[in-house]
Design a protein around this motif. Sequence first.
Motif, PDB file in Angstrom:
ATOM      1  N   LEU A 127       0.827  -1.199   0.000  1.00  0.00           N
ATOM      2  CA  LEU A 127       0.000   0.000   0.000  1.00  0.00           C
ATOM      3  C   LEU A 127       0.862   1.249   0.000  1.00  0.00           C
ATOM      4  O   LEU A 127       0.636   2.181  -0.763  1.00  0.00           O
ATOM      5  CB  LEU A 127      -0.864  -0.040   1.257  1.00  0.00           C
ATOM      6  N   PHE A 131       0.975   4.067  -3.037  1.00  0.00           N
ATOM      7  CA  PHE A 131       0.151   5.262  -2.843  1.00  0.00           C
ATOM      8  C   PHE A 131       0.607   6.499  -3.634  1.00  0.00           C
ATOM      9  O   PHE A 131      -0.234   7.161  -4.256  1.00  0.00           O
ATOM     10  CB  PHE A 131       0.011   5.583  -1.352  1.00  0.00           C
ATOM     11  N   PHE A 133       1.742   6.800  -6.409  1.00  0.00           N
ATOM     12  CA  PHE A 133       1.380   6.664  -7.815  1.00  0.00           C
ATOM     13  C   PHE A 133       0.007   7.263  -8.113  1.00  0.00           C
ATOM     14  O   PHE A 133      -0.226   7.756  -9.210  1.00  0.00           O
ATOM     15  CB  PHE A 133       1.412   5.178  -8.209  1.00  0.00           C
ATOM     16  N   VAL A 134      -0.904   7.222  -7.151  1.00  0.00           N
ATOM     17  CA  VAL A 134      -2.247   7.754  -7.412  1.00  0.00           C
ATOM     18  C   VAL A 134      -2.393   9.219  -6.982  1.00  0.00           C
ATOM     19  O   VAL A 134      -3.443   9.822  -7.169  1.00  0.00           O
ATOM     20  CB  VAL A 134      -3.358   6.900  -6.741  1.00  0.00           C
ATOM     21  N   VAL A 135      -1.346   9.793  -6.402  1.00  0.00           N
ATOM     22  CA  VAL A 135      -1.393  11.209  -6.033  1.00  0.00           C
ATOM     23  C   VAL A 135      -0.892  12.031  -7.222  1.00  0.00           C
ATOM     24  O   VAL A 135       0.013  11.610  -7.930  1.00  0.00           O
ATOM     25  CB  VAL A 135      -0.512  11.466  -4.794  1.00  0.00           C
ATOM     26  N   SER A 136      -1.487  13.206  -7.435  1.00  0.00           N
ATOM     27  CA  SER A 136      -1.105  13.954  -8.632  1.00  0.00           C
ATOM     28  C   SER A 136       0.340  14.427  -8.557  1.00  0.00           C
ATOM     29  O   SER A 136       0.858  14.760  -7.497  1.00  0.00           O
ATOM     30  CB  SER A 136      -2.035  15.147  -8.845  1.00  0.00           C
ATOM     31  N   ALA A 137       0.984  14.442  -9.730  1.00  0.00           N
ATOM     32  CA  ALA A 137       2.391  14.827  -9.797  1.00  0.00           C
ATOM     33  C   ALA A 137       2.592  16.240  -9.264  1.00  0.00           C
ATOM     34  O   ALA A 137       3.624  16.541  -8.679  1.00  0.00           O
ATOM     35  CB  ALA A 137       2.903  14.710 -11.234  1.00  0.00           C
ATOM     36  N   SER A 138       1.614  17.124  -9.470  1.00  0.00           N
ATOM     37  CA  SER A 138       1.831  18.490  -9.007  1.00  0.00           C
ATOM     38  C   SER A 138       1.813  18.544  -7.478  1.00  0.00           C
ATOM     39  O   SER A 138       2.598  19.267  -6.881  1.00  0.00           O
ATOM     40  CB  SER A 138       0.840  19.465  -9.654  1.00  0.00           C
ATOM     41  N   ALA A 139       0.940  17.768  -6.826  1.00  0.00           N
ATOM     42  CA  ALA A 139       0.945  17.722  -5.358  1.00  0.00           C
ATOM     43  C   ALA A 139       2.263  17.138  -4.855  1.00  0.00           C
ATOM     44  O   ALA A 139       2.880  17.677  -3.930  1.00  0.00           O
ATOM     45  CB  ALA A 139      -0.231  16.896  -4.840  1.00  0.00           C
ATOM     46  N   LYS A 187       7.573   8.689  -6.938  1.00  0.00           N
ATOM     47  CA  LYS A 187       6.150   8.640  -7.258  1.00  0.00           C
ATOM     48  C   LYS A 187       5.765   7.390  -8.047  1.00  0.00           C
ATOM     49  O   LYS A 187       4.692   6.828  -7.851  1.00  0.00           O
ATOM     50  CB  LYS A 187       5.746   9.888  -8.053  1.00  0.00           C
TER      51      LYS A 187
ATOM     52  N   THR B 207      -7.019   7.608 -12.807  1.00  0.00           N
ATOM     53  CA  THR B 207      -5.802   8.098 -12.165  1.00  0.00           C
ATOM     54  C   THR B 207      -5.021   9.011 -13.108  1.00  0.00           C
ATOM     55  O   THR B 207      -4.562  10.077 -12.722  1.00  0.00           O
ATOM     56  CB  THR B 207      -4.881   6.919 -11.775  1.00  0.00           C
ATOM     57  N   ASN B 211      -4.627  13.219 -12.570  1.00  0.00           N
ATOM     58  CA  ASN B 211      -3.308  13.774 -12.277  1.00  0.00           C
ATOM     59  C   ASN B 211      -2.761  14.685 -13.359  1.00  0.00           C
ATOM     60  O   ASN B 211      -1.738  15.317 -13.165  1.00  0.00           O
ATOM     61  CB  ASN B 211      -2.303  12.628 -12.078  1.00  0.00           C
ATOM     62  N   ILE B 255      -4.952  15.441  -1.060  1.00  0.00           N
ATOM     63  CA  ILE B 255      -4.472  14.070  -0.909  1.00  0.00           C
ATOM     64  C   ILE B 255      -5.418  13.210  -0.072  1.00  0.00           C
ATOM     65  O   ILE B 255      -5.631  12.039  -0.381  1.00  0.00           O
ATOM     66  CB  ILE B 255      -3.056  14.070  -0.281  1.00  0.00           C
ATOM     67  N   VAL B 258      -8.083  11.181  -1.836  1.00  0.00           N
ATOM     68  CA  VAL B 258      -7.453  10.123  -2.625  1.00  0.00           C
ATOM     69  C   VAL B 258      -7.031   8.981  -1.696  1.00  0.00           C
ATOM     70  O   VAL B 258      -7.228   7.805  -2.004  1.00  0.00           O
ATOM     71  CB  VAL B 258      -6.219  10.667  -3.380  1.00  0.00           C
ATOM     72  N   LEU B 259      -6.497   9.352  -0.526  1.00  0.00           N
ATOM     73  CA  LEU B 259      -6.051   8.343   0.435  1.00  0.00           C
ATOM     74  C   LEU B 259      -7.230   7.491   0.913  1.00  0.00           C
ATOM     75  O   LEU B 259      -7.133   6.267   1.000  1.00  0.00           O
ATOM     76  CB  LEU B 259      -5.362   9.029   1.622  1.00  0.00           C
ATOM     77  N   PHE B 262      -8.349   5.253  -1.804  1.00  0.00           N
ATOM     78  CA  PHE B 262      -7.293   4.264  -2.012  1.00  0.00           C
ATOM     79  C   PHE B 262      -7.354   3.159  -0.963  1.00  0.00           C
ATOM     80  O   PHE B 262      -7.243   1.975  -1.285  1.00  0.00           O
ATOM     81  CB  PHE B 262      -5.938   4.977  -1.959  1.00  0.00           C
ATOM     82  N   VAL B 263      -7.541   3.546   0.294  1.00  0.00           N
ATOM     83  CA  VAL B 263      -7.564   2.545   1.361  1.00  0.00           C
ATOM     84  C   VAL B 263      -8.768   1.619   1.184  1.00  0.00           C
ATOM     85  O   VAL B 263      -8.661   0.407   1.331  1.00  0.00           O
ATOM     86  CB  VAL B 263      -7.573   3.218   2.750  1.00  0.00           C
ATOM     87  N   GLN B 266      -8.295  -0.465  -2.133  1.00  0.00           N
ATOM     88  CA  GLN B 266      -6.907  -0.889  -2.368  1.00  0.00           C
ATOM     89  C   GLN B 266      -6.787  -2.245  -3.043  1.00  0.00           C
ATOM     90  O   GLN B 266      -5.991  -2.418  -3.956  1.00  0.00           O
ATOM     91  CB  GLN B 266      -6.120  -0.885  -1.067  1.00  0.00           C
TER      92      GLN B 266
END
Lengths: 313, 280
Positions: A127, A131, A133-139, A187, B207, B211, B255, B258-259, B262-263, B266
């Motif tokens: 996990l 994780f 990987f699913v967060v935006s690159a800008s963040a 990332k 995704t 992004n 975030i 998304v978290l 995701f959880v 998952q």
Amino acid sequence: MTSSTIRSGAGDHAVADPGSPAPRRGDGLAALAFLTPSIITFLVFVLAPTVGVLVLSFYNWNLLSDGTFTGFDNFVRLLHDGRLLGVYGSTAYMALVILAVNVALGLLLAVLLETRMPRWLRGLFRLSFLFPFVVSASAVALIWRFLLNKDLGLVNYLLGLLGADRIDWLGSSAFAPVSVIVVNSWKTIGFSILVYIAGLQSIPKELREAAIVDGAGAWTRFWRITFPLLSPTVFFLVVINTINSFQIFAEPRVLTQGGPGDSSRTIVEYLYDRAFGDFDLGYASAIGITFAMVLVLLTAIQFWFSRRWTFYS
Amino acid sequence: MRAIRPGHVASRAATFVILAIAALAIAAPFLWIFRGAFSGSDAELYRLPPTLQAKNLTTANFGLVTEQVPYFRFFLNSIIVSGSITIAQLITCSTAGYAFARLRFRGKSALFAVVIGSLMIPIQVTIVPLFLVMSKIGLTNTLWALIFPGIFSAFGIFLLRQHFLTLPLELEEAAKIDGAGRLRTFAGIILPLSGPSIATLGIICFTYWWNDLLLPLVMISDTDRQTLPVGLVLLAGRFSTGSLGTIAAGITMAIIPVLVVFVFAQRYIVQSIASSGLKL
């Protein structure tokens, strides 16, 4: 979905695929209906712009007026553009290191994850690796802009505890590309790890157990059995990581704006600046053509190599 | 069970140390920014080592984010764009994938070669004419300009075609004898058997577009119509120094949802992404 159902597809793939059997009555009409949505979106949003790039590259075109035909001028400019080669150099440098890190370190972590451990712990590791990987690159890049701050950032603080000097991560031409590499790999490595895990699981257990019985050590088992059987996965990841890492845009944009100089500038960023900073659309299109050619060439090289060393069971 | 050797114990210990360091290296930046979101000043944000003492912490930053930028608007725009593209892609890719997997028609191999070839022309190459097309039909600065270019997906068609090829032909033959048309076979038999593959494509597609930074940067000029990734950059540009906690709060607000997703999802996400390699 189990891996065995996926694997079984490879067999009939060969039957159903090339030189498809004679057209069947009624199928043509059905195919037309099934394909129409894709064909329309392909024509308007893929083919037309692709032709557009080719056409635009022969024009001098800005946003205010329609263009004038200038023949091969843009391509001659490419040859005399002192920055272009440097930008390609930085792009290739960052892309290749990211590729190597993701493919090699990803494999190491995936193999380590195979060690016997409680389910929840394995789940937690997986996990956390995935994780980002699913967060935006800008963040992600914004977070790292704080962490890599030369005077106040956490990274230099931790290095300081180890006795190292402060590094100018974002402001020096030696370390700016390293920062982009670190942040992008951080990332994206989870994707490679997961694909490796699936690949490892699809290797028949009996093979490795037989090797244990034969007395082969872990090292020999890995290089003689696991790695050859994993080579299609490695190849897939090399291709995917190459294509993705050559297209990086957000990380350098947010972290370093491509600088200092062009040290961390990627080709997509350079194209973007020519097109939407200078409004030099014709020239930007010519850059786009070189970029497409590079991608085609890289893919071709990789497929050529894969024939030589990829092992399909 | 084999006897436990000292070397074995050492290598197990090394394995866990490496894995733990890697997991910590991933988690620490998130934990740092979450804590930073509650800091009242720049000095507090950058305090090292970070503390969790309540007297230094504040929740004011979160309010400042929504005061400074139309944060919820960004969020909504991102959901509309990624959601619409995902739904549209699932429809176009599943129908096209089925046609390439099962139907016999003239020009099939040529058409399929075109699809595969287009994999090598990413949107970064065609972004300039794409912008001109959108501006000619008056869609720049609308969410449509972000949705339309995402709908066609060669990757998606290929992924689903590979999956459809693995389904036993007999199922369809049986349906055909029962007199079901192609569409009914597809919707009634094929799609219900394809849940995991469709979920894979859905997750990868969502995704990716969630992004994306390039397309909204090119197509959208109104702040109100921006998506979250650009919104965060706008927020960060608005405060260079002085209230860095607000930037941290904005990132945190992007975030956390998304978290949570995701959880909860998952298992599906992990499996989907892992299997994308096997299917190709």
